[in-house]
Write an enzyme that holds these catalytic residues in place. Sequence first.
Site, short mmCIF file in Angstrom:
data_model
loop_
_atom_site.label_atom_id
_atom_site.label_comp_id
_atom_site.label_asym_id
_atom_site.label_seq_id
_atom_site.Cartn_x
_atom_site.Cartn_y
_atom_site.Cartn_z
N SER A 11 0.82 -1.08 0.09
CA SER A 11 0.10 0.21 0.17
C SER A 11 0.91 1.40 -0.04
O SER A 11 1.87 1.26 0.85
CB SER A 11 -0.86 -0.07 1.44
OG SER A 11 -1.50 1.19 1.37
N SER A 47 -0.68 4.13 0.60
CA SER A 47 -1.50 5.09 1.53
C SER A 47 -0.76 5.71 2.41
O SER A 47 -0.88 6.81 2.66
CB SER A 47 -2.76 4.46 2.03
OG SER A 47 -3.54 4.26 0.79
N LYS A 66 -14.25 -3.26 1.45
CA LYS A 66 -15.09 -2.02 1.18
C LYS A 66 -16.44 -2.24 1.58
O LYS A 66 -17.22 -1.37 1.90
CB LYS A 66 -15.07 -1.26 -0.13
CG LYS A 66 -13.60 -0.55 -0.30
CD LYS A 66 -13.42 0.05 -1.59
CE LYS A 66 -11.73 0.44 -1.99
NZ LYS A 66 -11.79 0.89 -3.41
N ASN A 72 -14.84 3.60 1.51
CA ASN A 72 -13.24 3.62 1.68
C ASN A 72 -12.58 4.62 2.52
O ASN A 72 -11.39 4.48 2.97
CB ASN A 72 -12.89 3.84 0.19
CG ASN A 72 -12.62 5.40 -0.37
OD1 ASN A 72 -13.46 6.06 0.18
ND2 ASN A 72 -11.74 6.00 -1.02
N ASP A 95 -13.70 7.40 -4.11
CA ASP A 95 -13.10 6.92 -5.15
C ASP A 95 -13.38 7.68 -6.57
O ASP A 95 -13.01 8.03 -7.21
CB ASP A 95 -13.42 5.36 -5.33
CG ASP A 95 -12.54 4.43 -4.52
OD1 ASP A 95 -11.48 4.85 -4.21
OD2 ASP A 95 -13.05 3.42 -4.07
N GLY A 124 -16.73 -2.98 -17.44
CA GLY A 124 -16.68 -3.41 -16.16
C GLY A 124 -17.79 -3.09 -15.43
O GLY A 124 -18.30 -1.74 -15.18
N GLY A 148 -17.61 -3.78 -8.36
CA GLY A 148 -17.42 -2.76 -7.31
C GLY A 148 -16.73 -1.66 -7.59
O GLY A 148 -17.13 -0.21 -7.29
P1 ATR Z 1 -13.94 -4.87 -8.62
O1 ATR Z 1 -14.13 -4.51 -7.13
O2 ATR Z 1 -12.43 -4.71 -8.78
O3 ATR Z 1 -14.62 -4.09 -9.60
P2 ATR Z 1 -15.58 -7.20 -8.83
O4 ATR Z 1 -16.53 -6.63 -8.30
O5 ATR Z 1 -15.12 -8.71 -8.64
O6 ATR Z 1 -14.21 -6.46 -8.66
O7 ATR Z 1 -15.83 -6.93 -10.40
C1 ATR Z 1 -14.51 -7.26 -11.42
C2 ATR Z 1 -15.06 -6.67 -12.83
O8 ATR Z 1 -14.11 -7.13 -13.62
C3 ATR Z 1 -16.48 -7.29 -13.26
O9 ATR Z 1 -17.04 -6.47 -14.14
C4 ATR Z 1 -15.99 -8.63 -13.99
O10 ATR Z 1 -16.73 -8.98 -15.00
P3 ATR Z 1 -17.91 -10.08 -14.81
O11 ATR Z 1 -19.01 -9.17 -13.99
O12 ATR Z 1 -18.65 -10.24 -16.18
O13 ATR Z 1 -17.22 -10.93 -13.74
C5 ATR Z 1 -14.63 -7.92 -14.47
N1 ATR Z 1 -13.55 -8.97 -15.16
C6 ATR Z 1 -12.83 -9.74 -14.36
N2 ATR Z 1 -11.81 -10.40 -15.11
C7 ATR Z 1 -12.36 -10.08 -16.67
C8 ATR Z 1 -11.89 -10.56 -17.92
N3 ATR Z 1 -10.77 -11.33 -18.12
N4 ATR Z 1 -12.44 -10.26 -18.91
C9 ATR Z 1 -13.80 -9.36 -18.65
N5 ATR Z 1 -14.05 -8.54 -17.40
C10 ATR Z 1 -13.41 -9.29 -16.32
#
Ligand code: ATR
Length: 270
Positions: free
Chosen positions: A14, A16, A65, A86, A102, A127, A130
């Site tokens: 970290s 931070s 979080k 956060n 964030d 994506g 979270g």
């Molecule tokens: P974070 O808090 O980092 O957003 P999360 O809530 O687990 O973590 O979400 C991960 C995101 O990355 C999701 O949008 C996931 O897509 P899915 O909802 O379809 O699972 C995306 N993600 C992770 N690996 C991926 C990959 N190889 N290709 C495309 N999207 C990916």
Amino acid sequence: MDQYAVFGFPIGHSKSPLIHQQFAEKTEQLLNYQAVEVRPEAFDEAIADFFQTNGKGLNCTVPLKELAFEIVDQLTERAQFSGAVNTIKKMNDGSLLGDNTDGVGLLSDLCDNLGLSLEGKRLLVLGAGGAARGILGPLLEANPSILWLANRTVSKAQVMKELFAPIGYIHSSSYEDLAGQQFDVIINATSASLTGELPPLAKGLLAEKGVCYDLAYSQEPTAFVRWGEEQGAALSTDGLGMLVEQAAHAFKLWRGVMPDTSLIRAGLRG
Ligand code: ATR
């Protein structure tokens, strides 16, 4: 001395503590800030101990979080929409206020540091987890002409669209359905970049002089930052600036003073 900390798991790398100690020096505040490894199952006890022993404010990072969101007594509106906290502040009456800095941190980096205006721009967020949820509210409030959310699991993008409907309209789809669209700013909020992966992105998605921004950061350019460079982006950058800015907004909540982030950003990159 007033105690501050970041809880997370893992927490070893970290930045931070360095960032907040520098903020404290620059604003002449006396405080101590530490990184503490806390596993989710130990979170409740760790937080109770911390605030009973001079703890004034806390940052929570992955994977805590959402737990922090559950445990605080009150939430700011932006934390409520984010579904995640956060930053926690101990209020004068002893209650805990949960905030999420964030999204505002991202906006500060994009607009104040990088000089972009999002008003009237076509934005694409990749994506719907979270990390995406933490930034969608402030992005909508920046008045883009379109905010498009693409996700591998389309139903999750749909859920976000409905969640944020009170703030503004989000267009949700799969990556495949992006075909034929063009965006001025593409923000990667997937966790794919961290493992060197990328969502399946077609060529031509990024408009001329477009900008790519990865919420993740690392010492080497991330897979998404490299993708942006290959697409001819005017700017393709990782989220180190956002990290510093979200910290600055947390510091402001705790200490009532906004630190100057410019020197710190330069130092961290080196
Ligand atoms: P974070 O808090 O980092 O957003 P999360 O809530 O687990 O973590 O979400 C991960 C995101 O990355 C999701 O949008 C996931 O897509 P899915 O909802 O379809 O699972 C995306 N993600 C992770 N690996 C991926 C990959 N190889 N290709 C495309 N999207 C990916």
